[in-house]
Design a protein around this motif. Sequence first.
Motif, mmCIF file in Angstrom:
data_model
loop_
_atom_site.group_PDB
_atom_site.id
_atom_site.type_symbol
_atom_site.label_atom_id
_atom_site.label_comp_id
_atom_site.label_asym_id
_atom_site.label_seq_id
_atom_site.Cartn_x
_atom_site.Cartn_y
_atom_site.Cartn_z
ATOM 1 N N LYS A 187 0.571 -1.147 0.168
ATOM 2 C CA LYS A 187 0.218 0.339 -0.455
ATOM 3 C C LYS A 187 1.172 1.007 -0.207
ATOM 4 N N ARG A 188 1.112 1.146 0.707
ATOM 5 C CA ARG A 188 2.871 2.206 0.916
ATOM 6 C C ARG A 188 3.766 2.875 -0.073
ATOM 7 N N PHE A 189 4.705 2.059 -0.741
ATOM 8 C CA PHE A 189 5.675 1.848 -1.845
ATOM 9 C C PHE A 189 4.937 0.937 -2.922
ATOM 10 N N SER A 190 5.278 0.568 -3.693
ATOM 11 C CA SER A 190 4.996 -0.026 -4.486
ATOM 12 C C SER A 190 5.020 -1.449 -5.151
ATOM 13 N N ALA A 191 4.238 -1.790 -5.926
ATOM 14 C CA ALA A 191 4.019 -3.891 -6.394
ATOM 15 C C ALA A 191 6.016 -4.062 -6.516
ATOM 16 N N VAL A 192 7.166 -2.993 -6.902
ATOM 17 C CA VAL A 192 8.166 -3.709 -7.181
ATOM 18 C C VAL A 192 8.923 -3.788 -5.955
ATOM 19 N N GLU A 193 8.632 -3.216 -5.250
ATOM 20 C CA GLU A 193 9.634 -2.739 -3.627
ATOM 21 C C GLU A 193 8.906 -3.850 -2.656
ATOM 22 N N LEU A 194 7.652 -4.568 -3.914
ATOM 23 C CA LEU A 194 6.345 -6.155 -2.529
ATOM 24 C C LEU A 194 6.966 -7.068 -3.009
ATOM 25 N N GLY A 195 7.691 -7.254 -4.291
ATOM 26 C CA GLY A 195 8.245 -8.033 -4.640
ATOM 27 C C GLY A 195 10.146 -8.570 -4.607
ATOM 28 N N TYR A 196 10.102 -7.514 -4.049
ATOM 29 C CA TYR A 196 11.923 -7.622 -3.588
ATOM 30 C C TYR A 196 11.325 -8.002 -2.561
ATOM 31 N N TYR A 197 10.572 -7.674 -0.959
ATOM 32 C CA TYR A 197 10.756 -8.091 0.231
ATOM 33 C C TYR A 197 10.238 -9.323 0.065
ATOM 34 N N ASN A 198 9.066 -9.148 -1.173
ATOM 35 C CA ASN A 198 8.227 -10.577 -0.968
ATOM 36 C C ASN A 198 9.563 -12.276 -0.803
ATOM 37 N N GLN A 199 10.481 -12.253 -2.553
ATOM 38 C CA GLN A 199 11.407 -12.794 -2.824
ATOM 39 C C GLN A 199 12.433 -13.442 -1.520
ATOM 40 N N ALA A 200 12.883 -12.077 -0.870
ATOM 41 C CA ALA A 200 13.664 -11.973 0.911
ATOM 42 C C ALA A 200 13.231 -12.594 1.587
ATOM 43 N N PHE A 201 11.691 -12.588 1.233
ATOM 44 C CA PHE A 201 10.936 -12.970 2.628
ATOM 45 C C PHE A 201 11.250 -14.897 2.580
ATOM 46 N N ILE A 202 10.676 -14.796 1.193
ATOM 47 C CA ILE A 202 10.681 -16.464 1.103
ATOM 48 C C ILE A 202 11.847 -17.255 0.831
ATOM 49 N N TRP A 203 12.953 -16.584 0.634
ATOM 50 C CA TRP A 203 13.898 -17.287 0.675
ATOM 51 C C TRP A 203 14.886 -17.459 2.003
ATOM 52 N N ALA A 204 14.784 -16.397 2.500
ATOM 53 C CA ALA A 204 14.837 -16.399 4.236
ATOM 54 C C ALA A 204 14.050 -17.075 5.236
ATOM 55 N N GLN A 205 12.834 -17.077 4.877
ATOM 56 C CA GLN A 205 12.270 -18.643 5.998
ATOM 57 C C GLN A 205 12.542 -19.987 4.601
ATOM 58 N N PHE A 206 11.929 -20.405 3.716
ATOM 59 C CA PHE A 206 12.516 -21.157 3.208
ATOM 60 C C PHE A 206 13.861 -22.871 3.874
ATOM 61 N N PRO A 207 14.758 -22.443 4.591
ATOM 62 C CA PRO A 207 15.492 -23.156 5.241
ATOM 63 C C PRO A 207 15.464 -23.491 7.023
ATOM 64 N N SER A 208 14.391 -21.520 7.858
ATOM 65 C CA SER A 208 14.265 -21.689 9.154
ATOM 66 C C SER A 208 12.854 -22.269 9.201
ATOM 67 N N SER A 209 12.047 -22.011 8.582
ATOM 68 C CA SER A 209 10.879 -22.225 8.649
ATOM 69 C C SER A 209 10.408 -24.412 8.708
ATOM 70 N N ASN A 210 10.822 -24.800 6.614
ATOM 71 C CA ASN A 210 10.868 -25.915 6.933
ATOM 72 C C ASN A 210 11.434 -26.718 8.071
ATOM 73 N N PHE A 211 12.961 -26.294 8.376
ATOM 74 C CA PHE A 211 13.724 -27.641 9.328
ATOM 75 C C PHE A 211 12.970 -27.588 10.576
ATOM 76 N N THR A 212 12.497 -25.611 11.041
ATOM 77 C CA THR A 212 12.005 -26.381 12.324
ATOM 78 C C THR A 212 10.450 -26.668 12.648
ATOM 79 N N ASN A 213 9.399 -26.742 11.023
ATOM 80 C CA ASN A 213 8.851 -27.758 10.812
ATOM 81 C C ASN A 213 8.954 -29.093 10.820
ATOM 82 N N VAL A 214 9.448 -29.657 10.304
ATOM 83 C CA VAL A 214 10.142 -31.178 10.398
ATOM 84 C C VAL A 214 10.235 -31.569 11.801
#
Length: 481
Positions: free
Chosen positions: A234-261
């Motif tokens: 809402k405050r920024f842009s779809a492009v900046e949200l895209g960068y954040y979303n991709q960073a979020f996905i990559w950062a969460q992938f190892p930690s979230s998945n292993f912890t959930n295991v």
Amino acid sequence: MSIKQQATRSVFWSAVERFSVQGVQFLLSIIIARILLPSDYGLIAMLSIFMAIAQTFIDSGFANALIQKKDRTEVDYSTVFYFNIGVSVCVYLLLYGASPWVAAFYGQDQLVSITRVVGLTLIVNSFGIVQQARMTVALDFKRQAQASLLAVVLSGCVGVWLAYGGYGAWALVYQSLLNNLLRVAFIWFLSGWMPGWSFSARSFRVLFSFGSKLLLSTLLHTLYTNLYTLVIGKRFSAVELGYYNQAFIWAQFPSSNFTNVIVRAIYPIQCRLQDDTEQLNRMFLKYMRMACYCIFPVMLGFCALAEPVVRLVLTDKWLPAVPLLRILCVAYMWDPVMKINHTLLNVKGRSDYFLYAEIIKKVAAFSILFATVPFGVKVMCAGLVLYAFADIAIIVHYTRKLTGIGLPAQARELAPVIFLAFSMGALVYVSTLLGVSPGVQLAIGVPVGMAYYFLMSSLFHYEEFEVALSFIQKNKGKETK
């Protein structure tokens, strides 16, 4: 089979299910990310808060309630099954009607039709919640792995084909819908369970007394986690949200998945030990430290090598996501500590403590979020690091009431692992300063980091390293016979 053998077997198959599925999905998402634009990802990410909240209402904490309950019956399972479907239909109709307002909020007309199609996954998923809970109670992660892996491979291939075909954001929409549809179909086929024609108000009340507190807790957490995408979109842009979303996905992938295991595998076993505090405490500390020993070096190594990884895998168009990725790696590396403490409250049946902790945490979390918004996305991500420590302090306050294991005791338990992981991360970061190509940086940094971590683990006799080494040697011995 002993508790230790059950735990080991459960963790193994849970890991196979989680990492095979998420690994394949992750690789396919990389291929799609190289084709699509950051704005395409940003467009889909705008819906994440609405979808996550809707899914939380559909489950309502009943899956955890079924797993935690000792004397669950077929009537319990059938009651939850029909409740989930009824709620999913109601929630979808609300989302369908609200789609024009969602599109108007972001100023993206495409979101009307995208919301209505993506929302169908809510109804689809509701048909598989109870079957999956039954498999979890039976520690049957093998068949869950088979169902999920086959679904993600088939839907992922379709998603890549659609991305190459120029479907843009719709490639992500159809991939998600097909993945959920196939996964639920395969779970139905493999589980062999059919609901009975029964719905018990008494069963509903008993399960809801536990699940309702988890619902409120999960709702608060889901709202907070996904509020970042809403605010940035809402405050920024779809492009900046895209960068954040991709960073979020990559950062969460190892930690979230292993912890959930770990959490998903040991939760049913811990529930069986809920009245044996001494053994439960030993299991709690052992698996928390093991999880941190495995995930900390991955997250800090990833943090150090973020730029060469992004350049090599996602291409230079995603470089603005690098600083966000580094900060989020530090924020999400603490997931094992937070989630394993959370799980202990559920095991002891204290969903009220879970709710109290979540309310206090989210007061702190929303304060941090709104205080950092004026300073940009990077500072907002830094706020997540601060929140991680607040989360740990608050949740440990409540687990101490049940176990006697407070923050100082947990910190002492994890101190050697923290020191080893951070020193390894610093060493790996040096490899990015050599002025060589991204591929060479990774070729140097990864083996150097691994060699240092395992060498120091061996020299200082880390129990986790010796357990892993013993496991490998034992399996090699079996193969040679």
